[in-house]
Design an enzyme around this catalytic site. Structure first.
Site, PDB file in Angstrom:
ATOM      1  N   ARG A   1       0.963  -1.279   0.102  1.00 37.84           N
ATOM      2  CA  ARG A   1      -0.148  -0.382   0.122  1.00 37.84           C
ATOM      3  C   ARG A   1       0.940   1.702  -0.111  1.00 37.84           C
ATOM      4  O   ARG A   1       1.733   1.516   0.726  1.00 37.84           O
ATOM      5  CB  ARG A   1      -0.693  -0.156   0.939  1.00 37.84           C
ATOM      6  CG  ARG A   1      -1.316   1.223   1.283  1.00 37.84           C
ATOM      7  CD  ARG A   1      -2.507   1.204   2.843  1.00 37.84           C
ATOM      8  NE  ARG A   1      -3.374   2.466   2.424  1.00 37.84           N
ATOM      9  CZ  ARG A   1      -2.588   3.391   2.948  1.00 37.84           C
ATOM     10  NH1 ARG A   1      -2.388   3.112   4.555  1.00 37.84           N
ATOM     11  NH2 ARG A   1      -3.445   4.218   3.054  1.00 37.84           N
TER      12      ARG A   1
ATOM     13  N   HIS B   1      -2.976  11.290   0.547  1.00 34.05           N
ATOM     14  CA  HIS B   1      -2.183  10.732   1.876  1.00 34.05           C
ATOM     15  C   HIS B   1      -1.638  11.860   2.430  1.00 34.05           C
ATOM     16  O   HIS B   1      -0.522  12.278   2.635  1.00 34.05           O
ATOM     17  CB  HIS B   1      -1.093   9.299   2.085  1.00 34.05           C
ATOM     18  CG  HIS B   1      -1.879   9.185   3.371  1.00 34.05           C
ATOM     19  ND1 HIS B   1      -1.275   7.919   3.730  1.00 34.05           N
ATOM     20  CD2 HIS B   1      -0.815   9.458   4.670  1.00 34.05           C
ATOM     21  CE1 HIS B   1      -0.831   7.540   4.830  1.00 34.05           C
ATOM     22  NE2 HIS B   1      -1.020   8.205   5.635  1.00 34.05           N
TER      23      HIS B   1
ATOM     24  N   GLU C   1      -7.071   9.007   6.219  1.00 33.56           N
ATOM     25  CA  GLU C   1      -7.470   9.385   7.692  1.00 33.56           C
ATOM     26  C   GLU C   1      -8.255  10.939   7.814  1.00 33.56           C
ATOM     27  O   GLU C   1      -7.287  11.624   7.761  1.00 33.56           O
ATOM     28  CB  GLU C   1      -6.575   9.959   8.250  1.00 33.56           C
ATOM     29  CG  GLU C   1      -5.939   8.328   8.419  1.00 33.56           C
ATOM     30  CD  GLU C   1      -4.369   7.798   9.686  1.00 33.56           C
ATOM     31  OE1 GLU C   1      -4.406   8.957  10.552  1.00 33.56           O
ATOM     32  OE2 GLU C   1      -4.517   6.913  10.131  1.00 33.56           O
TER      33      GLU C   1
ATOM     34  N   ASN D   1      -7.303   1.878  10.304  1.00 32.58           N
ATOM     35  CA  ASN D   1      -6.028   1.573  10.886  1.00 32.58           C
ATOM     36  C   ASN D   1      -5.923   2.027  11.702  1.00 32.58           C
ATOM     37  O   ASN D   1      -7.027   2.979  12.699  1.00 32.58           O
ATOM     38  CB  ASN D   1      -5.487   3.234   9.973  1.00 32.58           C
ATOM     39  CG  ASN D   1      -5.446   3.065   8.355  1.00 32.58           C
ATOM     40  OD1 ASN D   1      -5.294   2.752   7.888  1.00 32.58           O
ATOM     41  ND2 ASN D   1      -4.775   4.757   8.210  1.00 32.58           N
TER      42      ASN D   1
ATOM     43  N   TYR E   1      -4.395   2.268  16.168  1.00 27.28           N
ATOM     44  CA  TYR E   1      -3.613   1.942  16.931  1.00 27.28           C
ATOM     45  C   TYR E   1      -3.572   1.797  17.819  1.00 27.28           C
ATOM     46  O   TYR E   1      -3.690   1.875  19.120  1.00 27.28           O
ATOM     47  CB  TYR E   1      -2.416   3.649  16.256  1.00 27.28           C
ATOM     48  CG  TYR E   1      -1.822   3.470  14.712  1.00 27.28           C
ATOM     49  CD1 TYR E   1      -0.527   2.727  14.747  1.00 27.28           C
ATOM     50  CD2 TYR E   1      -2.455   4.298  13.740  1.00 27.28           C
ATOM     51  CE1 TYR E   1       0.270   2.909  13.404  1.00 27.28           C
ATOM     52  CE2 TYR E   1      -1.692   3.539  12.956  1.00 27.28           C
ATOM     53  CZ  TYR E   1      -1.023   3.252  12.458  1.00 27.28           C
ATOM     54  OH  TYR E   1      -0.281   3.600  11.050  1.00 27.28           O
TER      55      TYR E   1
ATOM     56  N   GLU F   1      -3.458  -0.029   8.014  1.00 28.14           N
ATOM     57  CA  GLU F   1      -2.398   0.340   8.655  1.00 28.14           C
ATOM     58  C   GLU F   1      -2.868  -0.034  10.833  1.00 28.14           C
ATOM     59  O   GLU F   1      -4.031  -0.175  10.801  1.00 28.14           O
ATOM     60  CB  GLU F   1      -2.069   2.080   9.207  1.00 28.14           C
ATOM     61  CG  GLU F   1      -1.621   2.357   8.237  1.00 28.14           C
ATOM     62  CD  GLU F   1      -1.329   3.977   7.466  1.00 28.14           C
ATOM     63  OE1 GLU F   1      -1.464   4.443   9.090  1.00 28.14           O
ATOM     64  OE2 GLU F   1      -1.377   4.570   6.836  1.00 28.14           O
TER      65      GLU F   1
HETATM   66  C1  FCB Z   1      -1.171   7.346  10.522  1.00 22.18           C
HETATM   67  C2  FCB Z   1      -0.907   7.580   9.453  1.00 22.18           C
HETATM   68  C3  FCB Z   1       0.452   7.137   8.883  1.00 22.18           C
HETATM   69  C4  FCB Z   1       1.574   7.517  10.158  1.00 22.18           C
HETATM   70  C5  FCB Z   1       1.115   6.135  10.792  1.00 22.18           C
HETATM   71  C6  FCB Z   1       1.907   6.096  12.353  1.00 22.18           C
HETATM   72  O1  FCB Z   1      -1.912   8.254  11.209  1.00 22.18           O
HETATM   73  O2  FCB Z   1      -2.165   7.285   8.251  1.00 22.18           O
HETATM   74  O3  FCB Z   1       0.969   8.328   8.043  1.00 22.18           O
HETATM   75  O4  FCB Z   1       2.269   8.843  10.070  1.00 22.18           O
HETATM   76  O5  FCB Z   1       0.265   6.987  11.541  1.00 22.18           O
END
Ligand code: FCB
Length: 453
Positions: free
Chosen positions: A81, A125, A170, A296, A298, A351
């Site tokens: 990607r 992006h 995002e 995504n 995290y 992500e």
């Molecule tokens: C996300 C972004 C990516 C990177 C990660 C850690 O929010 O999409 O570009 O910075 O975090």
């Protein structure tokens, strides 16, 4: 090294990959006719980036893409990607196309094709051409039309060579960090404006999807959203209500327009709508069918109304970004999405990854924390699949250490360590672990297929 027996098994059709984005890795900021983007302007403004760095050179991927594709192939991964720098292929964001810019992406696709790696392209992006920013950027409705033109051009030239195209990455960040707290380009701090920007991002997504469908683009089409489950710190009514509001203004704010054609009332009730303008036809334009949804993931949102707010315990630790490691939040989020949106398409985890203060010693990087992170998140993703969520792909963020936005080069997310002085790439232990994990998945499937048949 791999303990695959304790790891869950995924379907043979499951896609394993890695992710990057243009401004974070390409460098070559003014090469072959590329125009500046808002991130060039932002990084060259003193005081914006923690270590004062820019993406001018970054990982020099523009010149080293063949080596980087070789690394992906060496890891046995079948999907990549990446994003297109809009101002590389259209320097101003309107008007003339830059053939040399398209040629770069064509060369990259050639290399991926040679190695049998499927290409998953993101159109945006965060790097809006500065030429469009000068005309008002995402506050100008016309930018949505320019974005749809750009999407159609990419789809026309490359659609047949791509597995998928995501419109935005995002949009929450573009709106809230770019226009809310000014941490990201273009560095505006005005919450009311950020709401209008989020509407234009959604509208541009809908217009771009329609433009790409109009030319029968064969790639799968979708969007990538950053999401988190919002969890109250305590059982108090105040914390619970605050968590619901947080979820409404972040996750549902983007999901509801796309899947239901309306903004969530719970969010509207508490937002500053003084600069919010929606045209009658906008919601129909935004609500377009998707072939996939990129998620995504995290961390969770840990929501507390105390002053100062309660902090999560972090039983599994925190990353070098200070983000809590909370894998079960991925499962919770995916189950919630499935319950709330009956027309949810297949999900790609576009992500997921961890920043670690990695050290290169004797040509090696021992990043056990990252390996543990991968194991926990693969399990969490598997739990969601077992509970019925259609997750089809996983992309680790990121292939390489790279320019981490306002954190500069200080934060390392890569499977591959970057020595920025020499541009030397060194595979970390986690890269070998990921390679072995994916290989074991495929071998187990080879072994099992005849018996199952
Ligand atoms: C996300 C972004 C990516 C990177 C990660 C850690 O929010 O999409 O570009 O910075 O975090």
């Amino acid at each position: 090294m791999t303990n695959s027996s304790t790891m869950p098994e995924f379907s043979p059709a499951f896609t394993w990959g890695v992710a990057t984005s243009a401004y974070q890795i390409e460098g070559a900021a003014a090469t072959d006719g590329r125009g500046p983007s808002i991130w060039d302007t932002f990084t060259h403004t003193p005081g914006t980036i923690i270590d004062g760095s820019t993406g001018d050179v970054a990982c020099d991927h523009y010149h080293r893409y063949a080596e980087d594709v070789g690394i992906i192939a060496g890891l046995g991964l079948k999907a990549y990607r990446f994003s297109v720098s809009w101002s590389r292929v259209q320097p101003l964001g309107y008007g003339d196309w830059n053939e040399k810019g398209f040629e770069f992406y064509s060369r990259l696709l050639d290399k991926l094709e040679e190695r049998g790696i499927a290409a998953h392209l993101t159109l945006y992006h965060w790097d809006l051409p500065q030429g469009l920013q000068d005309l008002g950027g995402w506050l100008n409705r016309d930018t949505c039309v320019r974005f749809a033109e750009y999407a159609a051009e990419i789809a026309r030239r490359f659609g047949h060579r791509l597995a998928s195209i995501a419109t935005h990455n995002e949009p929450w960040c573009t709106a809230n960090l770019g226009y809310g707290n000014a941490q990201f380009a273009p560095g505006v701090a005005d919450t009311a404006l950020s709401i209008q920007v989020s509407h234009h991002l959604l509208l541009s997504h809908g217009l771009a999807l329609q433009a790409m469908r109009a030319i029968n683009c064969p790639a799968k089409l979708g969007i990538v959203l950053n999401q988190w489950p919002a969890m109250p710190a305590t059982d108090s009514a105040a914390d619970i209500a605050q968590a619901e509001w947080e979820y409404a203004r972040s996750v549902q704010w983007f999901m509801d327009p796309i899947f239901k054609g309306s903004y969530p009332q719970k969010a509207l009730d508490r937002m500053d709508m003084s600069k919010f303008h929606v045209h009658a036809e906008d919601m129909d334009n935004i609500r377009q069918p998707l072939d996939f949804l990129g998620v995504n993931y995290y961390f969770r949102a840990f929501v507390s109304t105390d002053n100062p707010p309660k902090q999560p315990e972090g039983k599994l630790g925190f990353s070098d970004m200070g983000w809590e490691v909370y894998p079960s939040g991925m499962t919770d989020l995916l189950l919630k999405l499935r319950a709330e949106y009956p027309t949810l398409p297949p999900i790609y985890i576009t992500e997921n990854g961890m920043a670690v203060a990695d050290k290169l010693e004797d040509g090696k990087v021992h990043d056990e924390q990252r390996i543990k992170y991968l194991q926990l998140h693969f399990q969490a993703m598997h739990d969601a699949i077992a509970a019925g969520v259609d997750v089809q792909a996983y992309f680790y963020w990121s292939l390489l250490d790279n320019f981490e936005w306002n954190s500069g080069y200080a934060k390392r997310f890569g499977l591959v360590y970057l020595d920025y002085a020499t541009q030397q790439r060194t595979l970390k232990d986690s890269a070998y672990w990921y390679r072995d994990f994916v290989r074991a998945q495929l071998q187990e499937q080879l072994v099992q297929t005849p018996a199952a048949a």
